[in-house]
Design an enzyme around this catalytic site. Structure first.
Site, short mmCIF file in Angstrom:
data_model
loop_
_atom_site.label_atom_id
_atom_site.label_comp_id
_atom_site.label_asym_id
_atom_site.label_seq_id
_atom_site.Cartn_x
_atom_site.Cartn_y
_atom_site.Cartn_z
N ARG A 34 16.88 18.70 -44.09
CA ARG A 34 15.42 18.82 -44.09
C ARG A 34 14.96 19.90 -45.08
O ARG A 34 13.93 19.75 -45.75
CB ARG A 34 14.93 19.13 -42.67
CG ARG A 34 13.43 19.12 -42.55
CD ARG A 34 12.99 18.99 -41.09
NE ARG A 34 11.54 19.02 -41.02
CZ ARG A 34 10.84 20.06 -40.56
NH1 ARG A 34 11.45 21.14 -40.09
NH2 ARG A 34 9.53 20.02 -40.55
N HIS A 38 12.35 19.12 -48.01
CA HIS A 38 11.05 19.80 -48.12
C HIS A 38 10.94 20.64 -49.39
O HIS A 38 9.85 20.87 -49.89
CB HIS A 38 10.78 20.65 -46.88
CG HIS A 38 10.25 19.85 -45.73
ND1 HIS A 38 9.40 20.35 -44.77
CD2 HIS A 38 10.44 18.56 -45.38
CE1 HIS A 38 9.11 19.41 -43.89
NE2 HIS A 38 9.74 18.31 -44.23
N HIS A 162 16.24 10.09 -40.76
CA HIS A 162 15.96 10.38 -39.34
C HIS A 162 17.06 9.85 -38.41
O HIS A 162 16.92 9.91 -37.20
CB HIS A 162 14.57 9.87 -38.95
CG HIS A 162 13.48 10.73 -39.53
ND1 HIS A 162 12.16 10.37 -39.56
CD2 HIS A 162 13.54 11.97 -40.12
CE1 HIS A 162 11.45 11.35 -40.15
NE2 HIS A 162 12.27 12.31 -40.49
N TRP A 178 16.04 10.96 -32.68
CA TRP A 178 15.80 9.54 -32.95
C TRP A 178 16.96 8.67 -32.45
O TRP A 178 16.76 7.52 -32.11
CB TRP A 178 15.66 9.32 -34.46
CG TRP A 178 14.42 9.90 -35.08
CD1 TRP A 178 13.25 9.22 -35.28
CD2 TRP A 178 14.21 11.22 -35.59
NE1 TRP A 178 12.33 10.05 -35.89
CE2 TRP A 178 12.89 11.27 -36.10
CE3 TRP A 178 15.00 12.38 -35.69
CZ2 TRP A 178 12.35 12.42 -36.67
CZ3 TRP A 178 14.46 13.52 -36.26
CH2 TRP A 178 13.15 13.53 -36.74
C1 HEM Z 1 8.60 9.59 -44.04
C2 HEM Z 1 7.92 10.69 -43.78
C3 HEM Z 1 8.50 11.77 -42.93
C4 HEM Z 1 7.90 12.37 -41.88
C5 HEM Z 1 6.49 12.11 -41.37
C6 HEM Z 1 8.84 13.30 -41.33
C7 HEM Z 1 8.59 14.10 -40.25
C8 HEM Z 1 9.53 14.87 -39.58
C9 HEM Z 1 9.29 15.64 -38.40
C10 HEM Z 1 7.96 15.77 -37.67
C11 HEM Z 1 10.46 16.23 -38.07
C12 HEM Z 1 10.72 17.16 -36.91
C13 HEM Z 1 10.70 18.62 -37.35
C14 HEM Z 1 11.00 19.55 -36.19
O1 HEM Z 1 10.22 19.56 -35.22
O2 HEM Z 1 12.00 20.29 -36.26
C15 HEM Z 1 11.46 15.81 -39.02
C16 HEM Z 1 12.77 16.17 -38.98
C17 HEM Z 1 13.69 15.78 -39.89
N1 HEM Z 1 13.44 15.10 -41.06
FE1 HEM Z 1 11.75 14.11 -41.52
N2 HEM Z 1 9.99 13.27 -42.06
C18 HEM Z 1 9.83 12.35 -43.05
C19 HEM Z 1 10.73 12.05 -44.04
C20 HEM Z 1 11.97 12.63 -44.14
C21 HEM Z 1 12.84 12.49 -45.29
C22 HEM Z 1 12.46 11.77 -46.58
C23 HEM Z 1 13.98 13.15 -44.99
C24 HEM Z 1 15.20 13.35 -45.84
C25 HEM Z 1 15.56 12.50 -46.78
C26 HEM Z 1 13.83 13.70 -43.66
C27 HEM Z 1 14.80 14.40 -42.97
C28 HEM Z 1 14.62 14.98 -41.74
C29 HEM Z 1 15.69 15.57 -40.96
C30 HEM Z 1 17.16 15.60 -41.32
C31 HEM Z 1 15.10 16.09 -39.80
C32 HEM Z 1 15.79 16.80 -38.64
C33 HEM Z 1 15.70 18.30 -38.82
C34 HEM Z 1 16.33 19.06 -37.68
O3 HEM Z 1 17.09 18.52 -36.90
O4 HEM Z 1 16.05 20.27 -37.61
N3 HEM Z 1 12.60 13.39 -43.19
N4 HEM Z 1 10.86 14.99 -39.94
#
Ligand code: HEM
Length: 324
Positions: A34, A38, A162, A178
């Site tokens: 993430r 970002h 995700h 997820w």
């Molecule tokens: C498509 C639009 C996307 C939205 C709206 C989105 C939104 C989110 C949200 C709300 C979280 C939870 C954050 C938290 O509360 O810790 C999250 C986690 C995460 N996202 Fe996304 N995301 C998107 C795209 C992506 C992309 C493009 C990637 C990487 C290629 C990604 C990788 C991750 C990962 C690995 C986590 C888990 C982080 C953790 O476990 O701390 N996301 N995302």
């Protein structure tokens, strides 16, 4: 301390810090992915601002964006690696960490090149609001990702990240994972999107997400509204179906699109050296913008995404953004 440019030594140390028994699901991997995403996902092709170069998240303007809540954990995990290999820039370290983490969690090998600098040019800092909002729908996803130069298929492939990690109520406000094995990279996210019945749930905070009780793990799994939007939009859905049935295809496409993500805003010469870097300042400057020839606006360099291929921003995608 390793020799300057010994990225293999850095990769090894990143791989070693993945195991974090006290943290989340026992792995630093998801939050590192993430962080990489970002750091890069602020890119705007039209103004050539944002992107991973400069590692702007070290500063309040970008690091303090509520969309980046929680990413300090990832940066803290990486600090001993930076201490040991002090020659590496944060911009390289954060993007490389995402690439290594995906591989360590069973994902594909992703092409990665170094050379990013930590010089922050204030005029390149992205304004807030460039990262996606999970509470929104398909139009919002296109608005955000077309800006970076991605198409519908690439949006779906990227969303497959995700498969990893979870949402935290104290970070995004959403809650839960997820999939039931969130430290193993796979296409399970796509399979679950299609095979389970997702129902809307309003959390105590008032935030709405989608949930399903998973009998195997006896836990509640979740999906963001943006994840569900991928199944409701015709153009997105066909790729969700493709990746749900063809894991290899997902791995190939994800590998290519993640490599593109961490290169946004970076231009390289044939030897791989970054050319839009101001060596005197040790920094990064905007690519020189050629004036578009009258009568051929689509061929202007202003339309280009800063990948090594200089892939043009598709006309239909530009038109879509103009309509919103
Ligand atoms: C498509 C639009 C996307 C939205 C709206 C989105 C939104 C989110 C949200 C709300 C979280 C939870 C954050 C938290 O509360 O810790 C999250 C986690 C995460 N996202 Fe996304 N995301 C998107 C795209 C992506 C992309 C493009 C990637 C990487 C290629 C990604 C990788 C991750 C990962 C690995 C986590 C888990 C982080 C953790 O476990 O701390 N996301 N995302």
């Amino acid at each position: 301390m390793s020799k300057k440019g010994d990225f293999e030594a850095v990769r090894k140390d990143i791989a070693e810090l993945m195991h974090q028994p006290e943290y989340d699901d026992g792995s630093a991997g998801p939050v590192l992915v993430r962080l990489a995403w970002h750091s890069a996902g602020t890119f705007d092709a039209e103004t050539d601002t944002g992107g991973s170069n400069g590692a702007g998240m070290r500063y309040e303007a970008e690091g303090g964006d509520p969309a980046n809540a929680g990413l300090q954990h990832a940066r803290v995990f990486l600090e001993p690696v930076k201490d040991k290999h002090s020659w590496i820039t944060y911009a390289d370290l954060w993007t490389l960490a995402g690439v290594v983490a995906i591989k360590e969690m069973g994902g594909p090998t992703i092409a990665w090149k170094g050379g990013r600098t930590d010089y922050v040019d204030d005029s390149k800092l992205p304004p807030r609001g460039r990262l996606p909002d999970g509470a929104k729908g398909a139009d919002h996803l296109r608005w955000i990702f077309y800006r970076m130069g991605f198409n519908d298929q690439e949006i779906v492939a990227l969303s497959g990240a995700h498969n990893l990690g979870r949402c935290h109520s104290d970070r995004s406000g959403f809650e839960g994972a997820w999939v039931n094995n969130p430290t193993q990279f796979s296409n399970q996210y796509f399979r679950l999107l299609l095979s389970l019945q997702w129902r809307k749930k309003t959390l105590k905070s008032g935030i709405e997400q989608f949930v399903n009780f998973d009998e195997d793990s006896e836990t509640e799994l979740m999906m963001l509204p943006t994840d569900i939007a991928l199944t409701q939009d015709k153009s997105f859905r066909k790729y969700v179906e493709l990746y749900a049935r063809d894991k290899e295809r997902f791995f190939e496409d994800f590998s290519r699109v993640f490599a593109k993500l961490v290169e946004l805003g970076i231009q390289r010469d044939a030897d791989g050296n970054i050319t839009n870097t101001d060596n005197e300042k040790g920094g990064y400057h905007a690519a020189p913008k050629k004036k578009s020839t009258p009568g051929s606006p689509a061929k202007s360099t202003d339309d280009k995404v800063g990948t090594s291929e200089g892939e043009p921003l598709k006309e239909e995608n530009k038109a879509f953004r103009a309509r919103l």
